[in-house]
Design a protein around this motif. Structure first.
Motif, short mmCIF file in Angstrom:
data_model
loop_
_atom_site.label_atom_id
_atom_site.label_comp_id
_atom_site.label_asym_id
_atom_site.label_seq_id
_atom_site.Cartn_x
_atom_site.Cartn_y
_atom_site.Cartn_z
N TYR A 108 -15.44 77.46 32.20
CA TYR A 108 -14.66 77.68 30.98
C TYR A 108 -15.33 76.95 29.80
O TYR A 108 -15.50 77.52 28.72
CB TYR A 108 -13.24 77.18 31.17
CG TYR A 108 -12.46 77.03 29.88
CD1 TYR A 108 -11.69 78.08 29.39
CD2 TYR A 108 -12.49 75.84 29.15
CE1 TYR A 108 -10.98 77.94 28.20
CE2 TYR A 108 -11.79 75.70 27.96
CZ TYR A 108 -11.05 76.76 27.50
OH TYR A 108 -10.34 76.62 26.31
N TYR A 154 -11.42 82.53 32.40
CA TYR A 154 -11.67 82.98 31.03
C TYR A 154 -10.45 83.64 30.40
O TYR A 154 -10.45 83.93 29.21
CB TYR A 154 -12.83 83.99 31.02
CG TYR A 154 -14.04 83.54 31.81
CD1 TYR A 154 -14.71 82.37 31.48
CD2 TYR A 154 -14.51 84.29 32.89
CE1 TYR A 154 -15.81 81.94 32.22
CE2 TYR A 154 -15.62 83.89 33.63
CZ TYR A 154 -16.26 82.70 33.29
OH TYR A 154 -17.35 82.29 34.02
N ASP A 155 -9.40 83.85 31.21
CA ASP A 155 -8.21 84.56 30.73
C ASP A 155 -7.04 84.09 31.59
O ASP A 155 -6.71 84.72 32.59
CB ASP A 155 -8.43 86.07 30.87
CG ASP A 155 -7.22 86.89 30.42
OD1 ASP A 155 -6.36 86.35 29.72
OD2 ASP A 155 -7.15 88.08 30.82
N GLN A 169 -8.61 80.76 24.81
CA GLN A 169 -9.10 81.65 25.86
C GLN A 169 -10.45 82.27 25.50
O GLN A 169 -10.59 82.89 24.43
CB GLN A 169 -8.09 82.76 26.12
CG GLN A 169 -6.71 82.26 26.51
CD GLN A 169 -6.74 81.46 27.78
OE1 GLN A 169 -6.88 82.00 28.88
NE2 GLN A 169 -6.64 80.14 27.66
N ILE A 206 -11.73 84.96 26.54
CA ILE A 206 -11.63 86.41 26.41
C ILE A 206 -11.08 86.83 25.05
O ILE A 206 -11.24 87.98 24.63
CB ILE A 206 -10.77 87.00 27.55
CG1 ILE A 206 -11.13 88.47 27.77
CG2 ILE A 206 -9.29 86.78 27.30
CD1 ILE A 206 -10.65 89.02 29.09
N ASN A 207 -10.45 85.90 24.33
CA ASN A 207 -9.87 86.21 23.02
C ASN A 207 -10.82 85.94 21.86
O ASN A 207 -10.44 86.11 20.70
CB ASN A 207 -8.58 85.42 22.81
CG ASN A 207 -7.45 85.90 23.70
OD1 ASN A 207 -7.46 87.03 24.18
ND2 ASN A 207 -6.46 85.05 23.93
N ARG A 263 -9.54 89.50 37.10
CA ARG A 263 -9.00 89.22 35.77
C ARG A 263 -10.01 88.45 34.92
O ARG A 263 -10.13 88.71 33.71
CB ARG A 263 -7.71 88.41 35.88
CG ARG A 263 -7.14 88.03 34.53
CD ARG A 263 -5.81 87.32 34.63
NE ARG A 263 -5.30 86.98 33.32
CZ ARG A 263 -4.16 86.35 33.09
NH1 ARG A 263 -3.37 86.00 34.11
NH2 ARG A 263 -3.77 86.07 31.86
N ASN A 264 -10.71 87.51 35.50
CA ASN A 264 -11.54 86.59 34.73
C ASN A 264 -12.97 87.08 34.56
O ASN A 264 -13.37 87.46 33.45
CB ASN A 264 -11.48 85.21 35.36
CG ASN A 264 -10.12 84.56 35.19
OD1 ASN A 264 -9.83 83.98 34.15
ND2 ASN A 264 -9.27 84.66 36.20
N GLY A 303 -12.99 90.97 33.86
CA GLY A 303 -12.33 91.22 32.58
C GLY A 303 -13.20 90.79 31.41
O GLY A 303 -13.33 91.52 30.42
N LEU A 304 -13.80 89.61 31.50
CA LEU A 304 -14.67 89.15 30.42
C LEU A 304 -15.92 90.02 30.32
O LEU A 304 -16.38 90.33 29.22
CB LEU A 304 -15.05 87.69 30.63
CG LEU A 304 -15.94 87.08 29.55
CD1 LEU A 304 -15.28 87.17 28.18
CD2 LEU A 304 -16.29 85.64 29.90
N ARG A 322 -15.20 93.05 28.29
CA ARG A 322 -15.11 92.74 26.87
C ARG A 322 -16.48 92.48 26.26
O ARG A 322 -16.75 92.89 25.12
CB ARG A 322 -14.21 91.52 26.67
CG ARG A 322 -12.72 91.75 26.93
CD ARG A 322 -12.10 92.60 25.82
NE ARG A 322 -12.39 92.06 24.52
CZ ARG A 322 -11.71 91.07 23.93
NH1 ARG A 322 -10.68 90.52 24.57
NH2 ARG A 322 -12.02 90.64 22.72
#
Length: 292
Positions: free
Chosen positions: A145, A177-178, A201, A203-204, A228-229, A232-233, A236
């Protein structure tokens, strides 16, 4: 094969306890690097780092600044000699940094420490033989992170006096990351739950223009959800036009992913080789995804 399995069983049992990292350190070779310990990058006793200079450096020696995990409330740089030795033996210069932990500090103070450690590296690493033009950050778990935030949110390095384009890339090993809303009770006070800021976060973040990424995770990670992490990243990052490579390994879990840097466990998955290849490569332009 029998000896390998017995060694694996013993090490995996120890990795569930606090003695696991000490065991990995005990089986780590003492050669392949020159160590400079306890370099202060700030005034606090936790603001220190170790420099592992390879005895056989590469031309234009790449530099990796490593942040360990521990839910932002535990960890010691000396416990990760096995990571630094593995990379230094491949010709990379490695910096392992401590940073302030909860309850001494909360978000975002440990990111400020990470940025200051990178800033020290940026200004001083040429004296140790490192090429500042080939500077990477890497971290495992909560350290992943930290690495992500330093790479993806330019305010932290900018405040520390590091140019926005200083990083050649970053490596996340099973990083969160999320993770809002926070479920881990140890992480809740670190991020002011239930008032955790969305900007905390990775991811944001506004991801366009961020450095290339290598994301590695265990398929069956019960601590940090890889879908998710990491996945997901990665989605993005691609959407923002950022080069990203992904590696997912079914033989690994959250702990053995970082432990696979130690020589008795390297046969589990080629994590060390993945990192070495990414750091030594020319700047990436293509996406790569591998699921074992």
């Amino acid at each position: 094969m029998v000896a390998r399995l017995l060694a694996l069983a013993a090490l995996l049992g120890l990795l569930g306890a606090c003695s696991g990292l000490h065991t990995l350190d005990a089986v780590t070779a003492s050669g392949g690097y020159q160590l400079t310990q306890g370099v202060a990058y700030g005034a606090d006793p936790r603001q220190k780092l170790d420099v592992y200079r390879p005895t056989r450096p590469l031309p234009e020696t790449p530099v990796v600044v490593f942040f360990y995990g521990g839910t932002w409330n535990s960890g010691e740089r000396g416990d990760y000699r096995f990571v630094a030795q593995a990379l230094a033996a491949r010709g990379l210069l490695v910096v392992v940094a401590d940073y302030r932990l909860y309850p001494q500090v909360r978000y975002p103070s440990f990111l400020e420490d990470g940025a200051d450690a990178v800033a020290w590296t940026y200004r001083n690493i040429a004296r140790y033989g490192g090429d500042v033009r080939r500077l990477f950050v890497m971290g495992h778990s909560s350290g992943g992170y930290n690495a992500a935030m330093l790479a993806l949110d330019p305010q932290w390095l900018r405040k520390a006096g590091v140019p926005a384009n200083a990083l050649r890339g970053w490596i996340g090993l099973a990083g969160p990351y999320d993770f809002l809303p926070i479920e881990n009770p140890e992480a809740k006070p670190v991020f002011f739950f239930p008032d955790s800021p969305p900007q905390s976060q990775p991811i944001n973040q506004s991801l366009a223009g961020s450095p290339p990424a290598l994301l590695i995770a265990a398929t069956h990670d019960s601590t940090v959800d890889p879908v998710r992490n990491s996945e997901g990243l990665a989605r993005r990052l691609r959407a923002a036009g950022v080069p990203v490579q992904e590696r997912y390994y079914r033989r690994l879990n959250h702990r053995t992913l970082i432990a696979s840097f130690a020589w008795p466990l390297r046969w589990l998955a080629p994590v060390l080789e993945d990192v070495e290849r990414f750091v030594k490569a020319k700047p990436e332009t293509a996406e790569v995804r591998l699921r074992e």
